[in-house]
Enzyme design. Structure first.
Site, PDB file in Angstrom:
ATOM      1  NE  ARG A   1      29.928  35.075  -3.758  1.00 18.90           N
ATOM      2  CZ  ARG A   1      31.175  34.668  -3.935  1.00 18.90           C
ATOM      3  NH1 ARG A   1      31.536  34.113  -5.087  1.00 18.90           N
ATOM      4  NH2 ARG A   1      32.077  34.805  -3.008  1.00 18.90           N
TER       5      ARG A   1
ATOM      6  CB  THR B   1      26.644  27.364  -0.938  1.00 23.80           C
ATOM      7  OG1 THR B   1      25.744  28.484  -1.140  1.00 23.80           O
ATOM      8  CG2 THR B   1      26.139  26.502   0.202  1.00 23.80           C
TER       9      THR B   1
ATOM     10  CG  ASP C   1      31.735  41.680   0.165  1.00 29.13           C
ATOM     11  OD1 ASP C   1      31.143  42.609  -0.433  1.00 29.13           O
ATOM     12  OD2 ASP C   1      31.154  40.652   0.538  1.00 29.13           O
TER      13      ASP C   1
ATOM     14  CG  ASP D   1      30.832  43.741   3.052  1.00 29.23           C
ATOM     15  OD1 ASP D   1      29.601  43.960   2.972  1.00 29.23           O
ATOM     16  OD2 ASP D   1      31.314  42.698   3.525  1.00 29.23           O
TER      17      ASP D   1
HETATM   18  C1  PRP Z   1      28.997  39.887  -5.234  1.00 22.92           C
HETATM   19  C2  PRP Z   1      29.210  40.583  -6.559  1.00 22.92           C
HETATM   20  C3  PRP Z   1      28.506  39.679  -7.528  1.00 22.92           C
HETATM   21  C4  PRP Z   1      28.750  38.321  -6.941  1.00 22.92           C
HETATM   22  C5  PRP Z   1      29.848  37.657  -7.718  1.00 22.92           C
HETATM   23  O1  PRP Z   1      27.756  40.189  -4.745  1.00 22.92           O
HETATM   24  O2  PRP Z   1      28.757  41.908  -6.577  1.00 22.92           O
HETATM   25  O3  PRP Z   1      27.122  39.941  -7.645  1.00 22.92           O
HETATM   26  O4  PRP Z   1      29.149  38.518  -5.582  1.00 22.92           O
HETATM   27  O5  PRP Z   1      30.022  36.361  -7.311  1.00 22.92           O
HETATM   28  P1  PRP Z   1      29.692  35.118  -8.241  1.00 22.92           P
HETATM   29  O6  PRP Z   1      30.291  35.403  -9.585  1.00 22.92           O
HETATM   30  O7  PRP Z   1      30.397  33.993  -7.530  1.00 22.92           O
HETATM   31  O8  PRP Z   1      28.220  34.906  -8.300  1.00 22.92           O
HETATM   32  P2  PRP Z   1      27.216  39.638  -3.328  1.00 22.92           P
HETATM   33  O9  PRP Z   1      26.471  38.360  -3.537  1.00 22.92           O
HETATM   34  O10 PRP Z   1      28.343  39.598  -2.353  1.00 22.92           O
HETATM   35  O11 PRP Z   1      26.119  40.685  -2.931  1.00 22.92           O
HETATM   36  P3  PRP Z   1      26.212  42.257  -2.661  1.00 22.92           P
HETATM   37  O12 PRP Z   1      26.402  42.912  -4.008  1.00 22.92           O
HETATM   38  O13 PRP Z   1      24.884  42.566  -2.071  1.00 22.92           O
HETATM   39  O14 PRP Z   1      27.360  42.541  -1.738  1.00 22.92           O
HETATM   40  N1  URA Z   2      32.071  39.069  -4.444  1.00 23.94           N
HETATM   41  C1  URA Z   2      32.929  40.047  -4.073  1.00 23.94           C
HETATM   42  O1  URA Z   2      32.521  41.150  -3.678  1.00 23.94           O
HETATM   43  N2  URA Z   2      34.238  39.765  -4.134  1.00 23.94           N
HETATM   44  C2  URA Z   2      34.725  38.587  -4.562  1.00 23.94           C
HETATM   45  O2  URA Z   2      35.953  38.401  -4.607  1.00 23.94           O
HETATM   46  C3  URA Z   2      33.799  37.594  -4.948  1.00 23.94           C
HETATM   47  C4  URA Z   2      32.476  37.875  -4.894  1.00 23.94           C
END
Ligand code: PRP
Ligand code: URA
Length: 206
Positions: free
Chosen positions: A103, A107, A198, A201
Site C-alpha cells: 500500500r 493514498t 501495521d 511492521d
Molecule cells: C497491509 C496488509 C494488507 C494491506 C491491507 O500490507 O498486510 O496487504 O495492507 O490494506 P488494504 O485492504 O487497504 O489494501 P502493506 O501494504 O502494509 O504491506 P506489507 O505487508 O509489506 O507491510
Molecule cells: N495494513 C495494516 O497492517 N494495518 C491496517 O490497519 C491497515 C492496513
C-alpha cells in the site's frame, strides 16, 4: 458472501494479545502462527474426504482421509507470510504461491511488485493476509489468482474492516472470507480501528 468470523475462546485470547501494543515481535509471530492455524482449520472445514479401510491392531475399520485435492496457499506479501506455516505444517498436499502488494503510505492504494504462482485451476486456493482494510489489496490479489485459473478461492484474514469485507463482496461475491475479528471501521489514514496497527511492521520488527 458475508465474512465468516472465527468464534473460539483461544482465538479471542490471541487476538487480544496481538492488539496489545506492548507485544514484542517474537511473541507476535508466535501468536500469528497459532491464530493462523485456527483460521486454517476453520477455512478448510468443507474439504472433501474419501473412505479408506485401515487395519487397527484389533480389526479393520472404515476411516476417512482427505480426498486428493491439492491446496494452494497464497500469502499477500509481506505480512501474509506470517500465516503460511500452519498450512504447510498441517496439510499433506500443499503448495505455495506468492503475490507481492504494497500500500502507498499516502493514498493507501496497493501496488503490485511480485507474483509467482503455481497452477491454480482445480485447486483449493487460500489467500492469506492478516489485514483486510480498504480491501484494495485483497481485490487485486483475487483478480490475479482468477487470471491464473483459480475458481475455488477463500481469503483468510486476522482483522477485517466492514469496508474491506464490503469491497471484496462487491467485486468477488463468491470468495469466502474467514476472519478472526471484524472491527469497527477505518481511520483517516485507512488503518483499521481499533485494529492492531501495521501488521507487517509488528511481525518483522520494522
Ligand atoms: C497491509 C496488509 C494488507 C494491506 C491491507 O500490507 O498486510 O496487504 O495492507 O490494506 P488494504 O485492504 O487497504 O489494501 P502493506 O501494504 O502494509 O504491506 P506489507 O505487508 O509489506 O507491510
Ligand atoms: N495494513 C495494516 O497492517 N494495518 C491496517 O490497519 C491497515 C492496513
Amino acid at each position: 458472501m458475508p465474512a465468516h468470523i472465527l468464534q473460539h475462546p483461544l482465538a479471542a485470547h490471541i487476538i487480544t494479545h496481538l492488539r496489545d501494543k506492548t507485544t514484542k515481535p517474537a511473541t507476535f509471530r508466535t501468536l500469528t502462527y497459532q491464530l493462523s492455524l485456527l483460521l486454517a482449520i476453520e477455512a478448510t472445514r468443507n474439504l472433501e474426504t474419501a473412505e479408506k479401510l485401515v487395519d487397527t491392531p484389533l480389526e479393520t475399520v472404515t476411516g476417512r482421509v482427505l480426498a486428493h485435492q491439492p491446496i494452494v496457499v497464497v500469502p499477500i506479501l509481506r505480512a501474509g507470510l506470517g500465516m503460511v506455516q500452519p498450512f504447510l505444517d498441517t496439510f499433506p498436499d500443499v503448495s505455495v504461491g506468492y503475490i507481492g502488494l504494497e500500500r502507498d503510505h499516502e493514498t493507501a492504494v496497493a501496488r503490485s511488485y511480485y507474483c509467482k504462482l503455481p497452477p491454480l485451476a482445480g485447486r483449493h486456493v487460500f489467500l492469506v493476509d492478516p489485514m483486510l482494510a480498504t480491501g484494495g489489496s485483497a481485490v487485486k490479489a483475487i483478480e490475479v489468482a482468477k487470471s491464473k485459473g483459480a475458481t475455488d478461492l477463500a481469503l483468510a484474514t486476522i482483522v477485517s474492516s466492514p469496508e474491506g469485507v464490503a469491497e471484496v463482496e462487491q467485486h468477488h461475491p463468491a470468495v469466502k472470507i474467514f476472519t478472526a475479528a471484524l472491527d469497527r471501521t477505518l481511520n483517516a489514514r485507512k488503518y483499521i480501528v481499533p485494529g492492531l496497527g501495521d501488521f507487517g511492521d509488528r511481525l518483522y520488527g520494522t
